[in-house]
Scaffold this motif. Structure first.
Motif, mmCIF file in Angstrom:
data_model
loop_
_atom_site.group_PDB
_atom_site.id
_atom_site.type_symbol
_atom_site.label_atom_id
_atom_site.label_comp_id
_atom_site.label_asym_id
_atom_site.label_seq_id
_atom_site.Cartn_x
_atom_site.Cartn_y
_atom_site.Cartn_z
ATOM 1 N N VAL A 90 63.890 -29.527 42.750
ATOM 2 C CA VAL A 90 64.900 -30.280 43.490
ATOM 3 C C VAL A 90 64.252 -31.613 43.844
ATOM 4 O O VAL A 90 63.213 -31.647 44.490
ATOM 5 C CB VAL A 90 65.349 -29.544 44.773
ATOM 6 C CG1 VAL A 90 66.381 -30.356 45.527
ATOM 7 C CG2 VAL A 90 65.902 -28.160 44.433
ATOM 8 N N ILE A 91 64.849 -32.687 43.404
ATOM 9 C CA ILE A 91 64.305 -34.021 43.628
ATOM 10 C C ILE A 91 64.873 -34.586 44.934
ATOM 11 O O ILE A 91 66.078 -34.505 45.177
ATOM 12 C CB ILE A 91 64.676 -34.964 42.457
ATOM 13 C CG1 ILE A 91 64.233 -34.380 41.110
ATOM 14 C CG2 ILE A 91 64.111 -36.353 42.678
ATOM 15 C CD1 ILE A 91 62.753 -34.315 40.891
ATOM 16 N N ALA A 92 63.999 -35.160 45.738
ATOM 17 C CA ALA A 92 64.442 -35.783 46.994
ATOM 18 C C ALA A 92 65.524 -36.817 46.704
ATOM 19 O O ALA A 92 65.460 -37.535 45.711
ATOM 20 C CB ALA A 92 63.255 -36.430 47.697
ATOM 21 N N HIS A 93 66.511 -36.877 47.543
ATOM 22 C CA HIS A 93 67.616 -37.835 47.471
ATOM 23 C C HIS A 93 68.592 -37.548 46.330
ATOM 24 O O HIS A 93 69.427 -38.391 46.020
ATOM 25 C CB HIS A 93 67.114 -39.282 47.384
ATOM 26 C CG HIS A 93 66.128 -39.636 48.436
ATOM 27 N ND1 HIS A 93 66.483 -39.804 49.746
ATOM 28 C CD2 HIS A 93 64.794 -39.814 48.387
ATOM 29 C CE1 HIS A 93 65.411 -40.084 50.460
ATOM 30 N NE2 HIS A 93 64.369 -40.091 49.661
ATOM 31 N N ASP A 94 68.508 -36.380 45.707
ATOM 32 C CA ASP A 94 69.458 -35.999 44.657
ATOM 33 C C ASP A 94 70.708 -35.465 45.340
ATOM 34 O O ASP A 94 70.737 -34.327 45.793
ATOM 35 C CB ASP A 94 68.841 -34.940 43.745
ATOM 36 C CG ASP A 94 69.797 -34.473 42.657
ATOM 37 O OD1 ASP A 94 70.949 -34.953 42.605
ATOM 38 O OD2 ASP A 94 69.392 -33.617 41.858
ATOM 39 N N THR A 95 71.728 -36.285 45.414
ATOM 40 C CA THR A 95 72.948 -35.886 46.121
ATOM 41 C C THR A 95 73.750 -34.828 45.374
ATOM 42 O O THR A 95 74.619 -34.188 45.964
ATOM 43 C CB THR A 95 73.850 -37.110 46.368
ATOM 44 O OG1 THR A 95 74.189 -37.699 45.108
ATOM 45 C CG2 THR A 95 73.152 -38.124 47.254
ATOM 46 N N SER A 96 73.466 -34.611 44.104
ATOM 47 C CA SER A 96 74.248 -33.644 43.335
ATOM 48 C C SER A 96 74.025 -32.204 43.791
ATOM 49 O O SER A 96 74.804 -31.327 43.448
ATOM 50 C CB SER A 96 73.946 -33.776 41.843
ATOM 51 O OG SER A 96 72.648 -33.291 41.548
ATOM 52 N N VAL A 97 72.990 -31.958 44.569
ATOM 53 C CA VAL A 97 72.719 -30.585 45.018
ATOM 54 C C VAL A 97 73.337 -30.284 46.378
ATOM 55 O O VAL A 97 73.308 -29.133 46.839
ATOM 56 C CB VAL A 97 71.200 -30.283 45.066
ATOM 57 C CG1 VAL A 97 70.566 -30.503 43.711
ATOM 58 C CG2 VAL A 97 70.496 -31.087 46.139
ATOM 59 N N LEU A 98 73.905 -31.276 47.035
ATOM 60 C CA LEU A 98 74.386 -31.091 48.404
ATOM 61 C C LEU A 98 75.436 -29.993 48.534
ATOM 62 O O LEU A 98 75.448 -29.257 49.521
ATOM 63 C CB LEU A 98 74.933 -32.411 48.958
ATOM 64 C CG LEU A 98 73.895 -33.497 49.205
ATOM 65 C CD1 LEU A 98 74.565 -34.796 49.644
ATOM 66 C CD2 LEU A 98 72.860 -33.049 50.222
ATOM 67 N N ILE A 121 72.711 -25.660 40.164
ATOM 68 C CA ILE A 121 72.482 -27.105 40.247
ATOM 69 C C ILE A 121 72.142 -27.746 38.909
ATOM 70 O O ILE A 121 72.064 -28.962 38.813
ATOM 71 C CB ILE A 121 71.370 -27.444 41.267
ATOM 72 C CG1 ILE A 121 70.008 -26.915 40.811
ATOM 73 C CG2 ILE A 121 71.736 -26.955 42.647
ATOM 74 C CD1 ILE A 121 68.838 -27.395 41.638
ATOM 75 N N MET A 122 71.994 -26.930 37.875
ATOM 76 C CA MET A 122 71.456 -27.426 36.607
ATOM 77 C C MET A 122 72.180 -28.654 36.057
ATOM 78 O O MET A 122 71.561 -29.598 35.622
ATOM 79 C CB MET A 122 71.438 -26.317 35.568
ATOM 80 C CG MET A 122 70.611 -26.665 34.359
ATOM 81 S SD MET A 122 70.313 -25.252 33.302
ATOM 82 C CE MET A 122 69.208 -24.269 34.296
ATOM 83 N N TRP A 123 73.484 -28.686 36.061
ATOM 84 C CA TRP A 123 74.219 -29.819 35.485
ATOM 85 C C TRP A 123 75.081 -30.530 36.530
ATOM 86 O O TRP A 123 75.979 -31.295 36.175
ATOM 87 C CB TRP A 123 75.079 -29.343 34.316
ATOM 88 C CG TRP A 123 74.244 -28.975 33.143
ATOM 89 C CD1 TRP A 123 73.821 -27.726 32.788
ATOM 90 C CD2 TRP A 123 73.674 -29.866 32.183
ATOM 91 N NE1 TRP A 123 73.032 -27.775 31.672
ATOM 92 C CE2 TRP A 123 72.927 -29.091 31.277
ATOM 93 C CE3 TRP A 123 73.710 -31.233 31.995
ATOM 94 C CZ2 TRP A 123 72.244 -29.648 30.208
ATOM 95 C CZ3 TRP A 123 73.032 -31.784 30.931
ATOM 96 C CH2 TRP A 123 72.310 -30.989 30.051
ATOM 97 N N ASN A 124 74.807 -30.334 37.804
ATOM 98 C CA ASN A 124 75.616 -30.965 38.852
ATOM 99 C C ASN A 124 75.607 -32.484 38.793
ATOM 100 O O ASN A 124 76.582 -33.132 39.153
ATOM 101 C CB ASN A 124 75.150 -30.519 40.239
ATOM 102 C CG ASN A 124 75.895 -29.304 40.721
ATOM 103 O OD1 ASN A 124 76.608 -28.664 39.968
ATOM 104 N ND2 ASN A 124 75.731 -28.996 41.976
ATOM 105 N N TRP A 125 74.519 -33.067 38.342
ATOM 106 C CA TRP A 125 74.405 -34.520 38.313
ATOM 107 C C TRP A 125 75.466 -35.166 37.428
ATOM 108 O O TRP A 125 75.840 -36.315 37.628
ATOM 109 C CB TRP A 125 73.005 -34.951 37.869
ATOM 110 C CG TRP A 125 72.649 -34.454 36.500
ATOM 111 C CD1 TRP A 125 72.061 -33.272 36.186
ATOM 112 C CD2 TRP A 125 72.890 -35.119 35.257
ATOM 113 N NE1 TRP A 125 71.914 -33.146 34.820
ATOM 114 C CE2 TRP A 125 72.414 -34.288 34.230
ATOM 115 C CE3 TRP A 125 73.456 -36.346 34.919
ATOM 116 C CZ2 TRP A 125 72.486 -34.624 32.891
ATOM 117 C CZ3 TRP A 125 73.532 -36.689 33.575
ATOM 118 C CH2 TRP A 125 73.053 -35.837 32.579
#
Length: 157
Positions: A90-98, A121-125
């Motif tokens: 999980v990368i910091a500031h990755d809003t796709s996981v919220l 979360i795999m393809w949320n971005w």
């Protein structure tokens, strides 16, 4: 998640900076989120070719350009780690996981494997990519600020 309890109770965090304020902030944040786990936080110097505190926009840009090859190497290493089913990144500031992960103080991701969080979360971005020229996800920050005053709108960044 951990092979044994000793591994779970002492984790190492690496901060890509020797700045003691950043190192302490990382330690404090992890300790606050996971009070039952001991953390060792180490700072590593990441060469940028500019002073530690750049004074101009040009120095800041040059430092970023100088770090680019290291960033590409790091990305490749992250890809290799992410391919391992025992590891969730999980990368910091990755809003796709919220929307996919429980956030403090409402829960933890300790049982990430059992709960299928990596797959969730795999393809949320992809949902954050523009569609028909329109941004799909809202900005978390509405612009660029200097000395407390907005100098640029988020859409201009």
């Amino acid at each position: 998640m951990f092979e044994n309890m000793a591994e779970q109770l002492n984790q190492e965090i690496i901060v890509a900076s020797k700045n003691p304020v950043k190192i302490q902030a990382a330690h404090d944040g992890f300790q606050r989120m996971f009070p039952d786990i001991a953390f060792t936080v180490r700072g590593l110097s990441v060469p940028s070719g500019v002073p530690d505190q750049p004074l101009t926009d040009e120095e800041t840009l040059q430092g970023a350009l100088n770090r680019a090859p290291l960033a590409a190497e790091t990305l490749e290493k992250i890809r290799n780690l992410d391919a391992d089913p025992r590891i969730m990144i999980v990368i910091a500031h990755d809003t796709s996981v919220l929307d996919a992960l429980p956030m403090f103080p409402h829960g933890t991701i300790n049982a990430w494997k059992e709960n299928g969080y990596k797959e969730a979360i795999m393809w949320n971005w992809v949902k954050e990519l523009p569609q028909n020229g329109k941004r799909m996800a809202p900005f978390l920050v509405d612009g660029l600020y200097r000395e407390g005053k907005k100098v640029r709108e988020a859409l201009q960044l």
